[in-house]
Write an enzyme that holds these catalytic residues in place. Structure first.
Site, short mmCIF file in Angstrom:
data_model
loop_
_atom_site.label_atom_id
_atom_site.label_comp_id
_atom_site.label_asym_id
_atom_site.label_seq_id
_atom_site.Cartn_x
_atom_site.Cartn_y
_atom_site.Cartn_z
CB SER A 717 22.54 54.12 3.83
OG SER A 717 21.23 53.98 4.30
CG ASP A 820 17.94 50.72 -2.07
OD1 ASP A 820 17.08 50.46 -1.20
OD2 ASP A 820 18.81 51.60 -1.92
CG HIS A 853 19.88 50.18 1.18
ND1 HIS A 853 19.97 51.42 0.58
CD2 HIS A 853 20.24 50.37 2.48
CE1 HIS A 853 20.36 52.31 1.46
NE2 HIS A 853 20.54 51.70 2.62
#
Length: 883
Positions: A717, A820, A853
């Site tokens: 991320s 995601d 995610h």
């Protein structure tokens, strides 16, 4: 001996005031303040006189310890030559007290004797004999398996505990007892109480004897139990179980996802506590099968403890098999061997094979069955040591009951033997109703107090007091944050969960044998739990906040904060109030560095140049001469939350390091908005430079084990964004990395990139999504030019594209998640654009199906997370092969 003990009773040693001859004698509870609560004032009576029982008014004033172990012994060169060596007591006049057994009963009796005020000519010489060199606080053996305590905390050496006392400690085993205090003697005449023969051949002549030998686990109950089952009553037992669990965890970790199966026979206190502890440790990697001949658990426990325990067991991966007994245990000859195990030769001798337990029904209507297990723990049955210590020519000289326990008077003196006392599991003392007292630590605590007092009274020709057991309640552990405590003096009260767990540890800290050890343990436990407790408090506070108003997407005003207006809401990471206060939902829970019990990875926190980092060393590295690749990792969290110490991140790094065999360096970078970007980038670069220079030439792990020609950058991320930008810096100038350091690979997982223009499926998003990205990016980086900043849009222009193409590594792995929603398209875009940028290495793409995610931090054992980790490990090994 059962490991449970009551919460509020412990041996009480009186204060240091002199004991005048005319003064009233202190009772067996020593100098203690009474409990002020009126309910407790008359809990215990001796005859018609109320005896007040309560917590000691101050801690033990003694730092107990001993002189050297063998001083005073005379040993021949051969046990076959000459007479047996006789122990020579230092003083020929003062009384000689020999205490056999260094458990709760024996050690605390010795400390009690040391604390009492004696006439100068009558203070006894005390010898404590035990086959181990350590006192073991048995109620906390379970915490060794959960990793909550270290061995030194619950198993200090007798030498250390007794160093400031006159008590002599001898490490030896008892071979034979020959008491002589049952013979008639002239009144007032001096005589010995008997002799004790030790396995070393030494003979100890004594005036007074205390039998506190406890009981041994009875393991040879059914065919195969002695060969294949493990008991859990001593420190050695606990260490064997810990070693076996580690072997099974590493075997599963290195070979296949096959679940670990642990069978526990018996569901008394010990079985229940083991089941709860091991199931919590295994989590989803294994299961516990708990077998009990009765149809309930802990039949002798208070209802409150039993109900709490049953609730915890049913909430975990535990199968309760009630109404069955084990008829035999054998190896499964069809089970596979350990040829593929990842383990140390020291841990396992020979092949690991599954065990088969044949179960027979103890209740009607049940069918026989066979269970398969990797490990069997046996918690039922014990046997007294006293019968085998009786002299062959007088096998009944010491009166025993059917269980082999010594029959005693109310004063704890052995029947017919006025100079011999028996306490703890060795004694068969009954309460006023005629029921045998339980073999628990609580009973041994209290009997040690009385035994010490009655020895003082007998030596000083004072009346002896009858022992009266005061049941103060019972405690049990149910995992790292679960316990149950029932106090006998408050009907219906049972402390459970984290509160019970904290109370239990506080009580046990106060029960440690000496002041010095109590302080050391208290500091150690406080250090270990302070951060976790703070994190739990933060979580509790966070959960107490009401949810935002759906209409305004703002939290309602709080009476506690006059300036409660939210000026920035960055869900799910944080919200910032106009006052400047930043609130992060869930707080920032952390776990300390150290040895991971599952993977064996060792970690430490260290200053890394101008930043800080947590460094991870894979198992076996310390004894290997092989040089290892280095992975510098950056955690995610939108630049505003997270750290290497966050539980999910720490577990992920332990897993990655163990499987890849690489050294891990995870950077603590400063977080926005308190420290806006580029602070995180600066800290990350400081961490990369620190690793590339082997910790500025001073870190022993990197100096001894790192191969910096195999350096990797990785992140998830926001951490993937940082990893990319660090890789760009590595290629910005020729001297960005020191000579000999080679960046081999870059791993970006679910990378946080964005831009002004939508790409791919982002075109389906409304304008509010672009606005959200712009607003959050400016929040963490106020000085940015916006979404055209190359640090968040790495292919925004030719200069940025050229910088990305210049990443000096051989391969890049891009990982995305199918669900995601906000960032998958940017990950795919990054993959395509990097391939088209002129980058000279290989670019790989991996997509996790059916997940969102950063899913893997919360479900590290899931199939998708295992596959993702395997792909990362494969990438590191492929790129990181030695040149």
């Amino acid at each position: 001996m059962s490991c449970r003990a009551a919460p509020w009773g412990r041996p009480s040693l009186p204060g240091s005031r002199p004991f005048p001859g005319s003064a009233r004698q202190r009772g067996p509870c020593g100098g203690m303040n009474v409990w002020r609560n009126s309910i407790l004032k008359n809990l215990w009576r001796h005859g018609g006189t109320p005896m007040k029982f309560g917590l000691p008014s101050r801690l033990f004033r003694l730092m107990a310890s001993s002189s050297s172990g063998d001083g005073g012994f005379s040993r021949p060169t051969s046990t076959d030559e000459g007479p047996m060596p006789i122990y020579s007591w230092p003083d020929k006049q003062r009384p000689r007290v020999c205490i056999l057994g260094g458990g709760f009963g024996g050690l605390y009796t010795a400390l009690r004797l040391e604390s009492l005020v004696w006439p100068s000519d009558k203070k006894p010489q005390v010898m404590l004999v035990d086959q181990s060199d350590r006192f073991v606080f048995k109620p906390m053996l379970y915490e060794l398996l959960s990793g909550e305590v270290d061995v030194w905390e619950i198993a200090p050496s007798f030498t250390e505990l007794l160093k400031n006392t006159s008590v002599q400690f001898v490490k030896d085993s008892v071979k034979l007892l020959r008491p002589s205090d049952h013979y008639r003697r002239e009144s007032g005449g001096s005589s010995t109480g008997g002799v004790v023969h030790l396995e070393s051949g030494t003979v100890i002549e004594y005036d007074w004897l205390v039998l506190a030998l406890g009981a041994e686990a009875k393991i040879d109950v059914v065919p195969g139990s002695a060969e294949y089952a493990l008991p859990f009553t001593t420190l050695d037992d606990a260490l064997k179980v810990e070693s076996k669990l580690k072997m099974l965890e590493r075997r599963r970790f290195g070979k296949s996802p096959t679940a670990i199966q642990v069978a526990i026979v018996g569901l008394g206190y010990s079985g229940v506590e083991l089941a709860a502890t091991i199931s919590e440790r295994l989590k989803n990697t294994g299961s516990v099968q708990a077998i009990n001949v009765q149809t309930t658990i802990c039949p002798s426990a208070p209802p409150g403890n039993r109900d709490v325990a049953l609730k915890v067991l049913e909430s975990r991966n535990i199968q309760l098999i009630l109404g069955y007994f084990v008829s035999s245990i054998r190896e499964d000859s069809a089970s596979e061997d350990s040829s593929g195990m990842v383990t140390d030769a020291k841990e396992v001798n020979g092949d690991h094979k599954k065990l088969l337990l044949e179960l027979q029904p103890a209740q009607r209507g049940l069918q026989a069955q066979v269970l398969e297990a990797d490990m069997v723990l046996w918690t039922v049955g014990s046997t007294s040591q006293i019968p085998r210590l009786q002299p062959p020519d007088a096998p009944y000289i010491i009166p025993l009951n059917g269980r082999g326990q010594v029959e005693t008077e109310e004063t704890l003196q052995v029947k017919g033997h006025p100079r011999t006392f028996a306490i703890g599991d060795s004694a068969a003392l009954r309460d006023p109703s005629g029921k045998l007292l339980p073999a628990t630590a609580q009973v041994a605590f209290q009997q040690a107090d009385f035994a010490g007092w009655n020895l003082w009274a007998a030596i000083n020709d004072r009346p002896l007091l009858p022992f009266r057991f005061q049941n103060l309640g019972e405690m049990m552990t149910l995992g790292r944050s679960d316990a149950a405590i029932t106090a006998s003096f408050i009907d219906g009260l049972t402390l459970e969960g984290p509160l019970g767990h904290a109370a239990r540890k506080i009580v046990y800290c106060l029960r440690m044998p000496t002041d010095e050890h109590r302080v050391k343990v208290g500091i150690s436990w406080f250090t270990k739990t302070a951060v976790d407790s703070l994190a739990s408090l933060q979580n509790a506070v966070a959960n107490s906040f009401p949810p935002p108003d759906p209409a305004t997407n703002r939290s309602p005003p709080s009476a506690m904060d006059p300036d409660s207006e939210v000026v920035f809401d960055f869900q799910p990471y944080l919200c910032q109030y106009r006052s400047g206060r930043v609130f992060r939902p869930g707080g920032e829970p952390v776990v300390p560095a150290g040895t991971d019990p599952v993977t064996g990875v060792v970690s430490k926190d260290i200053h890394a140049g101008d930043a800080r980092a947590r460094v991870y060393l894979p198992p076996g590295a310390a004894v290997s001469t092989d040089k290892l690749p280095v992975v510098v990792y950056f955690h995610g969290g939108g630049f505003v939350t997270g750290s290497p110490a966050r539980p999910g991140t720490h577990a992920y790094l332990n897993d990655l390091v163990a499987k890849s065999g690489a050294i891990g360096v995870s950077v603590y970078y400063r977080l926005a908005p308190e420290n806006p970007l580029p602070a995180a980038y600066d800290d990350a670069w400081a961490g990369v430079r620190w690793a590339a220079t082997r910790g500025d030439g001073a870190d022993p792990w990197l100096l001894d084990h790192a191969d910096l020609s195999r350096l990797f950058l990785a992140g998830c991320s926001a951490g993937a964004n940082i990893a990319h930008n660090m890789a760009v810096r590595c290629g910005a100038t020729a001297d960005a990395l020191p000579e000999g350091v080679t960046l081999r690979g870059l791993v970006v997982v679910h990378p946080y990139f964005t831009g002004k223009e939508a790409v791919g499926a982002e075109t389906a998003f409304g304008p509010d999504v672009r606005e959200f990205f712009d607003r959050t990016w400016r929040f963490v980086f106020p000085e940015t030019s916006g979404l055209d900043d190359p640090r968040v849009n790495p292919f925004v222009d030719d200069a940025a594209r050229a910088a990305a193409a210049g990443i000096p590594c051989e391969r890049v792995l891009v990982c995305v998640a199918e669900q995601d929603v906000l960032l998958k398209e940017r990950g795919l875009w990054y993959y395509r654009e990097l391939k088209a940028s002129g980058y000279g290495g290989e670019v790989e793409l991996y997509e996790s199906k059916g997940v969102g995610h950063a899913f893997h931090f919360g479900m590290l054992d899931s199939d998708q997370a295992v596959e993702l980790q395997e792909r990362n490990v494969e990438f590191i090994k492929k790129c990181g092969s030695p040149a």
